[in-house]
Design an enzyme around this catalytic site. Structure first.
Site, PDB file in Angstrom:
ATOM      1  N   LYS A   1       0.809  -1.215   0.000  1.00 15.23           N
ATOM      2  CA  LYS A   1       0.000   0.000   0.000  1.00 15.23           C
ATOM      3  C   LYS A   1       0.854   1.283   0.000  1.00 15.23           C
ATOM      4  CE  LYS A   1      -4.026  -2.029   2.309  1.00 15.23           C
ATOM      5  NZ  LYS A   1      -4.948  -1.871   3.440  1.00 15.23           N
TER       6      LYS A   1
ATOM      7  N   TYR B   1     -12.283  -1.890  -4.612  1.00 13.38           N
ATOM      8  CA  TYR B   1     -12.849  -2.125  -3.275  1.00 13.38           C
ATOM      9  C   TYR B   1     -14.376  -2.073  -3.270  1.00 13.38           C
ATOM     10  CZ  TYR B   1      -8.242  -2.024  -1.131  1.00 13.38           C
ATOM     11  OH  TYR B   1      -6.957  -2.329  -0.762  1.00 13.38           O
TER      12      TYR B   1
ATOM     13  N   ASN C   1      -1.982  -0.028   6.818  1.00 12.23           N
ATOM     14  CA  ASN C   1      -1.464  -1.277   7.384  1.00 12.23           C
ATOM     15  C   ASN C   1      -0.533  -2.019   6.432  1.00 12.23           C
ATOM     16  OD1 ASN C   1      -3.339  -2.290   5.597  1.00 12.23           O
ATOM     17  ND2 ASN C   1      -4.722  -3.073   7.161  1.00 12.23           N
TER      18      ASN C   1
ATOM     19  N   HIS D   1      -2.194  -5.407   1.365  1.00 16.64           N
ATOM     20  CA  HIS D   1      -3.511  -6.000   1.118  1.00 16.64           C
ATOM     21  C   HIS D   1      -3.269  -7.393   0.569  1.00 16.64           C
ATOM     22  CE1 HIS D   1      -7.562  -6.609  -0.630  1.00 16.64           C
ATOM     23  NE2 HIS D   1      -6.887  -7.178  -1.617  1.00 16.64           N
TER      24      HIS D   1
END
Length: 138
Positions: free
Chosen positions: A10, A50, A113, A116
């Site tokens: 990301k 998404y 985070n 993915h």
């Protein structure tokens, strides 16, 4: 049986310079990179990717974040690739992830985070062709 999964490094991890370390972790854990490219998603492309989260409260912030900088998309292959990559990534919230996982090492919070990964065979079947044609996967 060999299986493929999609991985995305990301924007937060790319910007922080963690891409090489994450790729090294993948290879050290037996994943073979079958395709890889660095791209920038538009907001509309991120929304399309998404789309399964369209009705969730985090959809707008997630798609804004995912279109905020470069990402590295990869097709990974190994036995049990989906489950093994989910394990290596760690929990979505880095503060809840196991020690030594990618998200503990390189994630900031539940949204930023670092990575993915596809969560199922059905997701993989949608996600890989979203970024790669059959000719790009070795």
């Amino acid at each position: 049986m060999l299986e493929k999964t999609l991985s995305i490094i990301k924007p937060d991890a790319v910007k922080a310079g963690y891409s090489g370390k994450i790729i090294a972790m993948l290879e050290e854990n037996g994943f073979v990179i079958k395709a890889m490219k660095k791209i920038n998603l538009t907001k509309k492309q991120a929304e399309g990717f998404y789309i399964v989260h369209k009705d969730r409260p985090f959809y707008d912030s997630l798609t804004t974040f995912m279109s905020s900088g470069s990402i590295i998309v990869m097709v990974l292959e190994k036995e049990n690739a989906i489950a093994d990559y989910r394990e290596l990534m760690g929990a979505t919230d880095p503060s809840c992830a196991k020690a030594g996982t990618i998200r503990v090492l390189y994630g900031k919070n539940i949204e930023e985070n670092a990575v993915h990964g596809s969560d199922s065979k059905e997701s993989t079947d949608f996600e890989i062709p979203y970024f790669f044609s059959a000719l790009e996967i070795l």
